[in-house]
Write a protein that holds these residues in place. Structure first.
Motif, short mmCIF file in Angstrom:
data_model
loop_
_atom_site.label_atom_id
_atom_site.label_comp_id
_atom_site.label_asym_id
_atom_site.label_seq_id
_atom_site.Cartn_x
_atom_site.Cartn_y
_atom_site.Cartn_z
N GLN A 23 35.82 30.97 36.92
CA GLN A 23 36.56 32.05 36.26
C GLN A 23 37.52 31.55 35.19
OE1 GLN A 23 37.40 35.65 38.82
NE2 GLN A 23 37.35 34.10 40.44
N GLN A 24 37.16 30.44 34.56
CA GLN A 24 37.90 30.03 33.37
C GLN A 24 37.53 30.94 32.20
OE1 GLN A 24 37.09 25.86 32.84
NE2 GLN A 24 38.06 25.28 34.76
N GLY A 28 34.20 40.31 32.87
CA GLY A 28 34.41 41.53 32.10
C GLY A 28 34.87 41.29 30.68
N ALA A 29 35.35 40.09 30.39
CA ALA A 29 35.87 39.80 29.05
C ALA A 29 34.73 39.51 28.07
CB ALA A 29 36.82 38.60 29.09
N PRO A 71 29.61 38.98 33.22
CA PRO A 71 29.43 40.11 34.14
C PRO A 71 30.41 40.05 35.31
CG PRO A 71 27.33 39.02 33.67
CD PRO A 71 28.42 38.14 33.13
N VAL A 72 30.77 41.21 35.81
CA VAL A 72 31.61 41.31 37.00
C VAL A 72 30.73 41.11 38.23
CG1 VAL A 72 33.11 42.82 38.35
CG2 VAL A 72 33.24 42.84 35.85
N VAL A 73 31.19 40.31 39.18
CA VAL A 73 30.45 40.05 40.41
C VAL A 73 30.77 41.13 41.43
CG1 VAL A 73 30.10 38.42 42.30
CG2 VAL A 73 30.50 37.57 40.00
N LYS A 164 33.85 32.58 43.85
CA LYS A 164 34.81 33.62 43.48
C LYS A 164 35.60 34.11 44.69
CE LYS A 164 35.17 38.17 41.30
NZ LYS A 164 36.15 38.70 42.26
N HIS A 165 34.92 34.24 45.84
CA HIS A 165 35.56 34.84 47.01
C HIS A 165 36.03 33.82 48.04
CE1 HIS A 165 34.71 38.98 45.86
NE2 HIS A 165 33.51 38.58 45.46
N LYS A 166 35.73 32.56 47.79
CA LYS A 166 36.12 31.52 48.75
C LYS A 166 37.64 31.45 48.88
CE LYS A 166 36.37 26.51 49.09
NZ LYS A 166 37.84 26.52 48.99
N GLU A 167 38.09 31.32 50.12
CA GLU A 167 39.50 31.07 50.41
C GLU A 167 39.62 29.72 51.10
OE1 GLU A 167 41.83 33.04 49.43
OE2 GLU A 167 40.67 34.81 48.85
N ASP A 168 40.84 29.23 51.23
CA ASP A 168 41.05 27.93 51.87
C ASP A 168 40.53 27.88 53.30
OD1 ASP A 168 42.19 26.93 49.60
OD2 ASP A 168 44.25 27.31 50.22
#
Length: 213
Positions: A23-24, A28-29, A71-73, A164-168
């Motif tokens: 996401q660098q 949507g941009a 694109p938006v995931v 994108k959705h991974k957390e620690d």
């Protein structure tokens, strides 16, 4: 195309994919080829070639005279993707177990070890590159160009959703991917298919968990 241009294109592709996954480049941009070229300090030709590959893999959308959109995931698209990916992934693992060369089997053993090290070290960047190579080696060992064409976008989009959705505290799938590599390396089609199914099971569960967030 000259060898240097191919090398630049491959470099641009790898770097742009990394920027999309982490996401660098904002979902949507809109970006222009010129902007992306300036970010990577590269000319328009390798950027354009790389974007064509990424567009085919659905990692970017190209709009003539408007620019390139990331694109938006969504969870819905990920679940649809996994429906298609499961049977192809299992077939790919079975064929790879049957057809992998000794060199490919040795490489898979190395990747199985390497991907586990990445997970233990919590090194997301190295894990990304190892996982990317795991996917490429598995598809290459199947020796089926139609599987390659089908799997490239499916695997790439799955990687993007996971990062994108991974957390620690996210359960890490490195062991599951290592099991696929080891089964293929041993030439065991049954274990390879079972291991591939476990990867997809994990991704389904991971995706559905996003409903609670």
């Amino acid at each position: 195309m000259a060898e240097k241009e191919l090398s630049q294109t491959d470099s641009a592709y790898a770097r742009l994919e990394f920027m999309v996954i982490f996401q660098q480049l904002e979902p949507g941009a809109m970006y222009s080829e010129k902007q992306l070229g300036e970010m990577l300090n590269m000319g328009r030709t390798p950027i354009r070639e790389a974007l064509q590959k990424l567009a085919w893999e659905q990692m970017v959308n190209i709009y003539p005279r408007r620019g390139i959109q990331i694109p938006v995931v969504t969870m819905e698209t990920q679940l649809k993707l996994l429906e298609v990916r499961r049977p192809i992934e299992v077939l790919c693992a079975e064929l790879a177990a049957e057809k992998a060369t000794p060199t490919q089997k040795a490489q898979m053993e190395k990747l199985a070890e390497g991907i586990m090290v990445c997970a233990r070290n919590h090194d997301d960047e190295s894990f990304f590159y190892h996982l990317r190579q795991v996917h490429y080696e598995l598809v290459a060992a199947s020796r089926n160009e139609y599987i390659r064409q089908a799997m490239r976008p499916l695997q790439g989009l799955s990687r993007r959703f996971w990062f994108k959705h991974k957390e620690d505290n996210t359960e890490h799938p490195a062991t599951l991917h290592a099991e696929v590599m080891k089964a293929v390396s041993s030439g065991d089609k049954i274990k390879a298919a079972q291991a591939a199914n476990k990867v997809i099971d994990y991704l389904y569960e991971f995706t559905l968990k996003q409903l609670t967030y």
